[in-house]
Design a protein around this motif. Structure first.
Motif, PDB file in Angstrom:
ATOM      1  N   CYS A 136       1.070  -1.108  -0.027  1.00 40.93           N
ATOM      2  CA  CYS A 136      -0.203   0.219   0.261  1.00 40.93           C
ATOM      3  C   CYS A 136       0.527   1.378  -0.185  1.00 40.93           C
ATOM      4  O   CYS A 136       2.109   1.027   0.634  1.00 40.93           O
ATOM      5  CB  CYS A 136      -0.865   0.340   1.261  1.00 40.93           C
ATOM      6  SG  CYS A 136      -2.278  -1.510   1.574  1.00 40.93           S
TER       7      CYS A 136
ATOM      8  N   CYS B  44      -3.260   2.696   5.649  1.00 40.75           N
ATOM      9  CA  CYS B  44      -4.218   3.039   4.650  1.00 40.75           C
ATOM     10  C   CYS B  44      -5.996   2.321   4.692  1.00 40.75           C
ATOM     11  O   CYS B  44      -5.197   0.831   5.359  1.00 40.75           O
ATOM     12  CB  CYS B  44      -3.293   2.141   3.131  1.00 40.75           C
ATOM     13  SG  CYS B  44      -4.893   1.669   1.256  1.00 40.75           S
TER      14      CYS B  44
ATOM     15  N   HIS C  45      -7.269   0.283   3.005  1.00 38.01           N
ATOM     16  CA  HIS C  45      -7.549  -0.159   1.868  1.00 38.01           C
ATOM     17  C   HIS C  45      -9.602  -0.665   1.598  1.00 38.01           C
ATOM     18  O   HIS C  45      -9.926  -1.295   0.823  1.00 38.01           O
ATOM     19  CB  HIS C  45      -7.732  -1.956   2.417  1.00 38.01           C
ATOM     20  CG  HIS C  45      -6.797  -1.903   3.546  1.00 38.01           C
ATOM     21  ND1 HIS C  45      -4.490  -1.869   2.565  1.00 38.01           N
ATOM     22  CD2 HIS C  45      -6.478  -2.418   4.099  1.00 38.01           C
ATOM     23  CE1 HIS C  45      -4.592  -1.748   4.014  1.00 38.01           C
ATOM     24  NE2 HIS C  45      -5.412  -2.634   4.827  1.00 38.01           N
TER      25      HIS C  45
ATOM     26  N   CYS D 105      -3.320   0.179  -3.656  1.00 37.42           N
ATOM     27  CA  CYS D 105      -3.171  -0.114  -2.355  1.00 37.42           C
ATOM     28  C   CYS D 105      -2.867  -1.612  -2.865  1.00 37.42           C
ATOM     29  O   CYS D 105      -3.120  -2.056  -3.634  1.00 37.42           O
ATOM     30  CB  CYS D 105      -4.904  -0.402  -1.916  1.00 37.42           C
ATOM     31  SG  CYS D 105      -4.958  -1.221  -0.857  1.00 37.42           S
ATOM     32  N   GLY D 106      -2.361  -2.165  -1.808  1.00 36.12           N
ATOM     33  CA  GLY D 106      -1.789  -3.835  -2.723  1.00 36.12           C
ATOM     34  C   GLY D 106      -3.019  -4.758  -1.763  1.00 36.12           C
ATOM     35  O   GLY D 106      -3.015  -5.714  -2.445  1.00 36.12           O
ATOM     36  N   ILE D 107      -3.817  -4.416  -0.732  1.00 36.20           N
ATOM     37  CA  ILE D 107      -4.987  -5.087  -0.756  1.00 36.20           C
ATOM     38  C   ILE D 107      -6.367  -5.143  -2.243  1.00 36.20           C
ATOM     39  O   ILE D 107      -6.043  -5.937  -2.758  1.00 36.20           O
ATOM     40  CB  ILE D 107      -5.927  -5.251   0.585  1.00 36.20           C
ATOM     41  CG1 ILE D 107      -5.097  -5.144   1.326  1.00 36.20           C
ATOM     42  CG2 ILE D 107      -7.037  -5.845   0.747  1.00 36.20           C
ATOM     43  CD1 ILE D 107      -4.681  -6.260   2.757  1.00 36.20           C
TER      44      ILE D 107
HETATM   45 ZN   LIG Z   1      -4.181  -0.791   1.529  1.00 35.35          ZN
END
Ligand SMILES: [Zn+2]
Ligand SMILES: Nc1nc2c(ncn2[C@@H]2O[C@H](COP(=O)(O)OP(=O)(O)O)[C@@H](O)[C@H]2O)c(=O)[nH]1
Ligand SMILES: [Mg+2]
Length: 294
Positions: free
Chosen positions: A247, A252, A254, A260-262
């Motif tokens: 992220c 974050c 999410h 955003c990594g999620i």
């Molecule tokens: Zn995130």
């Protein structure tokens, strides 16, 4: 003498002591001000008042490994979350709430998928796959015909387990299976009154063997999860952990942030859609609760 509280009725505690006798105990007045009222599951030090009447006083509550606020319970070692294939259909939002709460407490969680006799053509395999891939044990049962309950019994061995799950999923039926015949049980799993209605209203621990107990929590079908700070919720969705480092923003949520990594992991199907959607719902719910707390 040391003992374990196995039942609480108003101000009275049933304590199973080292000598295997069960004493009726009161708590010393001092616990009130120390905000350390004894609860079921507590390991306690007792002083016997009358050996003849099996009466005692609780002198000390030992440190707890786990403390659950609602329902009040201490030192359980795992949660068994029960869902049914149908009637009622699986409530994955509730499941994800309870799993997050177990992670928050640092408790092992397991899943029982009951009423498999009502499922057609493995339609619930997807649920098993999602949760097994996360590392949770999923046991399939038909409690009505006692199918799959040996596996559950193995899972319970040497644990103090608490069951959770919506009303009607089959928790009582499973417990009855477990306590039928093969298990020596002190007392009854549910007392019946004259009309044959179940009248258990107190939290109790039922003994399967010296190291194996089941917590019965009448009146509570699930654990209250509002202790979880919403900003920490992502930590308790175990498969999210390895993606949060991607992220862009620290902290974050999410939900609406860019990069955003999620969200990326959801798009790449590395996180299940249903788990992510439930994360968002639970996040909003916890946030709402926290904001309106004052
Ligand atoms: Zn995130
Ligand atoms: N077909 C089927 N019915 C079940 C099964 N387990 C429980 N039931 C029924 O589902 C209903 C609710 O069960 P109960 O144990 O009271 O659920 P609880 O509310 O979770 O304690 C009862 O009518 C049970 O007979 C199962 O594996 N298959
Ligand atoms: Mg029940």
């Amino acid at each position: 003498m040391q003992g374990r509280i196995i039942e609480n009725k108003a101000n009275l505690y049933m304590v199973k002591a080292e000598n295997l006798k069960i004493y009726t105990a009161t708590a010393r007045g001092k616990f009130k001000c120390e905000n350390l009222t004894p609860v079921v599951g507590d390991n306690v030090e007792i002083e016997v008042v009358s050996e003849e009447k099996l009466e005692a006083v609780i002198e000390k509550v030992n440190d707890r490994s786990i403390y659950i606020k609602r329902p009040k319970l201490a030192n359980i070692t795992q949660i068994i979350f029960v869902l049914s294939c149908r009637h009622p259909k699986p409530d994955l939002l509730l499941l994800d709430k309870q799993l997050a709460y177990a992670e928050f407490l640092g408790l092992k969680a397991n899943i029982v998928l009951n009423k498999i006799d009502l499922s057609k053509e493995n339609e619930f395999d997807k649920i098993c796959k999602i949760y097994e891939s996360l590392g949770y044990t999923v046991i399939k049962t038909n409690a009505k015909e006692n199918v799959g309950t040996e596996g559950l019994l193995r899972l319970l061995q040497n644990n103090i387990s608490a069951f959770a799950g919506n009303s009607g999923v089959g928790k009582s039926t499973l417990l009855n299976d477990l306590f039928n015949g093969k298990i020596t049980l002190e007392g009854e799993i549910s007392q019946k009154n004259k009309k044959g209605k179940n009248t258990t209203t107190n939290v109790s621990l039922y003994e399967i063997n010296e190291k194996t107990y089941i917590a019965d929590t009448p009146g509570f079908s699930t654990f209250d999860i509002y202790e979880i700070p919403y900003k920490e919720l992502d930590k308790y969705f175990i498969e999210f952990r390895k993606f949060t480092q991607n992220c862009k923003y620290i902290g974050c949520s999410h939900i609406k942030e860019e990069e955003c990594g999620i969200n990326k992991a959801v798009l790449e199907e590395k996180i299940s859609d249903s788990r992510y959607k439930n994360y968002v719902k639970i996040y909003e719910e916890l946030k709402d609760k926290e904001i309106h707390k004052w």
